[in-house]
Write an enzyme that holds these catalytic residues in place. Structure first.
Site, PDB file in Angstrom:
ATOM      1  N   ASP A  38     -21.790   0.543  -0.949  1.00 54.95           N
ATOM      2  CA  ASP A  38     -20.938   0.602  -0.796  1.00 54.95           C
ATOM      3  C   ASP A  38     -20.006   1.003  -2.147  1.00 54.95           C
ATOM      4  O   ASP A  38     -20.692   0.723  -3.279  1.00 54.95           O
ATOM      5  CB  ASP A  38     -19.436  -0.569  -0.116  1.00 54.95           C
ATOM      6  N   ARG A  84       1.007  -0.820  -0.161  1.00 56.36           N
ATOM      7  CA  ARG A  84       0.039  -0.062   0.441  1.00 56.36           C
ATOM      8  C   ARG A  84       1.027   1.017  -0.029  1.00 56.36           C
ATOM      9  O   ARG A  84       0.981   2.355  -0.503  1.00 56.36           O
ATOM     10  CB  ARG A  84      -1.241  -0.378   1.074  1.00 56.36           C
TER      11      ARG A  84
HETATM   12  C1  LIG Z   1     -12.727   1.275   6.195  1.00 53.46           C
HETATM   13  S1  LIG Z   1     -14.119   1.033   5.207  1.00 53.46           S
HETATM   14  C2  LIG Z   1     -14.890   1.003   6.482  1.00 53.46           C
HETATM   15  C3  LIG Z   1     -16.342  -0.272   6.684  1.00 53.46           C
HETATM   16  C4  LIG Z   1     -17.365  -1.005   7.878  1.00 53.46           C
HETATM   17  N1  LIG Z   1     -18.680   0.525   7.556  1.00 53.46           N
HETATM   18  C5  LIG Z   1     -16.465  -0.801   8.840  1.00 53.46           C
HETATM   19  O1  LIG Z   1     -16.308  -0.026   9.189  1.00 53.46           O
HETATM   20  O2  LIG Z   1     -15.568  -1.803   9.052  1.00 53.46           O
HETATM   21  C6  LIG Z   1     -14.772   1.931   4.214  1.00 53.46           C
HETATM   22  C7  LIG Z   1     -15.255   1.801   3.688  1.00 53.46           C
HETATM   23  O3  LIG Z   1     -15.721   3.279   3.261  1.00 53.46           O
HETATM   24  C8  LIG Z   1     -16.270   3.544   1.577  1.00 53.46           C
HETATM   25  N2  LIG Z   1     -16.077   4.800   1.269  1.00 53.46           N
HETATM   26  C9  LIG Z   1     -15.741   4.691   0.019  1.00 53.46           C
HETATM   27  N3  LIG Z   1     -15.706   6.598   0.092  1.00 53.46           N
HETATM   28  C10 LIG Z   1     -17.927   6.349  -0.094  1.00 53.46           C
HETATM   29  C11 LIG Z   1     -18.212   6.819  -0.819  1.00 53.46           C
HETATM   30  N4  LIG Z   1     -18.310   8.389  -1.216  1.00 53.46           N
HETATM   31  N5  LIG Z   1     -19.746   5.818  -0.698  1.00 53.46           N
HETATM   32  C12 LIG Z   1     -19.628   4.750  -0.640  1.00 53.46           C
HETATM   33  N6  LIG Z   1     -18.722   4.086   0.359  1.00 53.46           N
HETATM   34  C13 LIG Z   1     -17.829   4.657   0.769  1.00 53.46           C
HETATM   35  C14 LIG Z   1     -14.422   2.622   1.199  1.00 53.46           C
HETATM   36  O4  LIG Z   1     -15.168   1.497  -0.262  1.00 53.46           O
HETATM   37  C15 LIG Z   1     -15.062   1.544   1.623  1.00 53.46           C
HETATM   38  O5  LIG Z   1     -15.206   0.330   1.490  1.00 53.46           O
END
Ligand SMILES: C[S@@+](CC[C@H](N)C(=O)[O-])C[C@H]1O[C@@H](n2cnc3c(N)ncnc32)[C@H](O)[C@@H]1O
Length: 276
Positions: A141, A32
């Site tokens: 997502d 990363r």
């Molecule tokens: C760190 S993960 C969090 C997953 C889960 N909610 C948790 O807390 O375990 C962040 C997620 O936010 C999604 N994400 C980021 N920007 C976004 C957007 N504008 N709309 C929808 N999802 C988004 C990313 O693709 C990622 O899968």
């Protein structure tokens, strides 16, 4: 990246976010960060560690966090939210569902699905008859690959370590290389691609919204706009759960009460439309 450099980065990440990077994740970290090093024109991780602790350190740690946490998730992550669902939020909702009211729950940045499946297990434990009622858990997502993985519902044994074996076996069947969500668990779930900054295609309101660890990556105006839209999308008394390092802020605050740690409840005040 040598061991001392890995430890320094992992310690900083833990201090900033509470995320634990085990030694097994070292190659992920390198994969990363390689791009970031190229962007910064840096030859090695020693220079990168110095930057993390130098005058630009705060900004750089934000890059580090977002490089590493983009899709990070886990079953029953931030367990207190699931305890709050079981003990406070679901019981009155289940009474209403038994009287025929529809229920809608939304995991709004669901990543690979561990969060919405955790919600579904919590719901089914509390309300095994849920499939006979009008109840849906929506999992969305922005990342189509993550939505596909969530929809497939296949997880390796390590991912399911956080789930007690009895509960795991109740809701997941053994499959090649791990486990697969059983149809009974998926029954109330729907998956879709959705960017939170776009229009939302929902007709009705939500009883519960989980939007955890995604808004942290948004700038202040878009984050505050999102809280406002969640306020519009929730029924009075509906719950919004946000991530451990997120807080409701900005103009939406008067429309919510604090209900617990990073848990907000929509109050009954009408919320104005957002300016276009
Ligand atoms: C760190 S993960 C969090 C997953 C889960 N909610 C948790 O807390 O375990 C962040 C997620 O936010 C999604 N994400 C980021 N920007 C976004 C957007 N504008 N709309 C929808 N999802 C988004 C990313 O693709 C990622 O899968």
């Amino acid at each position: 990246m040598n061991g001392a450099q890995f430890k320094k980065i992992a310690d900083l990440l833990y201090r900033d976010s509470g995320i634990v990077l085990s030694e097994a994740k070292r190659s992920l970290l390198v994969a990363r960060l390689n791009k970031r090093l190229r962007t910064l024109n840096m030859a090695d991780y020693g220079a990168y560690c110095d930057r993390l602790e130098g005058p630009d350190g705060v900004e750089e740690r934000r890059h580090l966090l977002s490089a590493l946490t983009t899709n990070v998730t886990a079953f029953f992550r931030e367990m207190h939210h699931f305890t709050s669902l079981t003990e406070e939020v679901l019981p009155p909702m289940i009474l209403e569902a038994r009287r025929g009211r529809r229920l809608r729950l939304w995991s709004a940045a669901c990543s690979s699905g561990e969060e919405p499946y955790s919600i579904a297990m919590t719901l089914l434990d509390a309300f095994p008859e849920a499939p006979q009622h009008d109840i849906l858990i929506l999992a969305t997502d922005i990342d189509p690959l993550m939505v596909d993985r969530a929809r497939q519902g296949r997880y390796g044994p390590e991912a399911l370590q956080a789930v007690a074996a009895a509960r795991r076996d109740k809701y997941f069947a053994r499959a090649e290389g791990g486990f697969e969500a059983r149809p009974a668990l998926r029954h109330c779930m729907r998956f879709g691609e959705l960017n939170l900054h776009d229009a939302w295609p929902f007709a009705g309101k939500f009883d519960v919204i989980f939007c955890r660890n995604a808004a942290i990556y948004f700038d202040t105006p878009s984050r505050q706009r999102l809280w406002h839209r969640f306020g519009q999308a929730l029924v009075p008394g509906g719950s919004l759960y946000v991530g451990h390092s997120e807080r409701l802020d900005g103009p939406a605050c008067p429309y919510f009460e604090t209900a617990g740690t990073t848990h907000y409840r929509r109050n009954a005040q009408p919320i104005p439309a957002l300016p276009a």
